[in-house]
Design an enzyme around this catalytic site. Structure first.
Site, PDB file in Angstrom:
ATOM      1  CG  ASP A 158      -1.360   7.705   0.704  1.00  0.00           C
ATOM      2  OD1 ASP A 158      -0.278   8.110   0.258  1.00  0.00           O
ATOM      3  OD2 ASP A 158      -2.453   7.931   0.143  1.00  0.00           O
ATOM      4  CG  ASP A 175      -1.737   1.196   1.411  1.00  0.00           C
ATOM      5  OD1 ASP A 175      -2.340   1.634   0.418  1.00  0.00           O
ATOM      6  OD2 ASP A 175      -1.801   1.721   2.544  1.00  0.00           O
ATOM      7  CB  THR A 191      -1.992   3.475  -3.617  1.00  0.00           C
ATOM      8  OG1 THR A 191      -2.435   4.561  -2.798  1.00  0.00           O
ATOM      9  CG2 THR A 191      -1.660   3.984  -5.003  1.00  0.00           C
TER      10      THR A 191
END
Length: 177
Positions: free
Chosen positions: A9, A7, A50
């Site tokens: 963030d 991922d 993401t």
């Protein structure tokens, strides 16, 4: 092929409940860039999946997102590594797509791109949605305590979820293999 999916963030860069809206707000977490580069140099392919609902919400445009990912690639390259495929979901939570995590569409896109099975591939995230997406396609769910990780840790985790402090700790474990 040794594949790792991340991922973005909260795993690679600082996260914000107000969204990462521009290149100035995109700030790598300590050691994250070096971790990706180290894995790359050791023969790992590191891909990114993401959710970017800020696109659907109008907080930033595709050119801004592309600039963030170009910066990520540049930083990894400066450390002697290479970043693999980066896929994003541009949809909002109510758009009904199959790519927005916890749905596994982006993970399937990565598998198709590299022509690999996802069974046992580590998917590193900081949210329940990441872990659920991993489970949906038989990936190994891996939680980091950065980003939303501490909040996620307070909830029930999918069976077999591995937990690490941060991305450098994940890399250190994988480099032992």
């Amino acid at each position: 092929m040794k594949l790792l999916i991340l991922d973005r963030d909260g795993v690679i860069n600082h996260d914000s409940d107000a969204y990462i809206k521009n290149l100035e707000e995109w700030i790598p977490l300590p050691g994250a860039i070096e971790a990706i580069a180290s894995l790359s140099k050791a023969g790992w392919t590191v891909a990114v999946a993401t959710n970017q609902s800020g696109l659907a919400r109008g907080y930033y445009d595709l050119a801004t997102l592309d600039a963030m990912h170009a910066r990520l690639r540049e930083l990894v390259a400066e450390q002697g590594g290479e970043l693999g495929l980066v896929v994003h979901c541009p949809h909002g939570p109510d758009d009904g797509c199959d790519c927005r995590k916890p749905k596994p569409g982006m993970l399937r896109t990565i598998a198709e791109h590299y022509q690999v099975s996802l069974a046992g591939v580590w998917f590193v995230g900081d949210s329940s949605g990441d872990l659920d997406a991993a489970r949906a396609v038989d990936c190994q769910p891996v939680l980091v305590k950065t980003g939303k990780g501490q909040r996620t840790l307070a909830k029930p985790l999918p069976a077999g979820t591995l937990v690490f402090d941060d991305l450098p700790a994940v890399a250190a474990q994988l480099l032992l293999r």
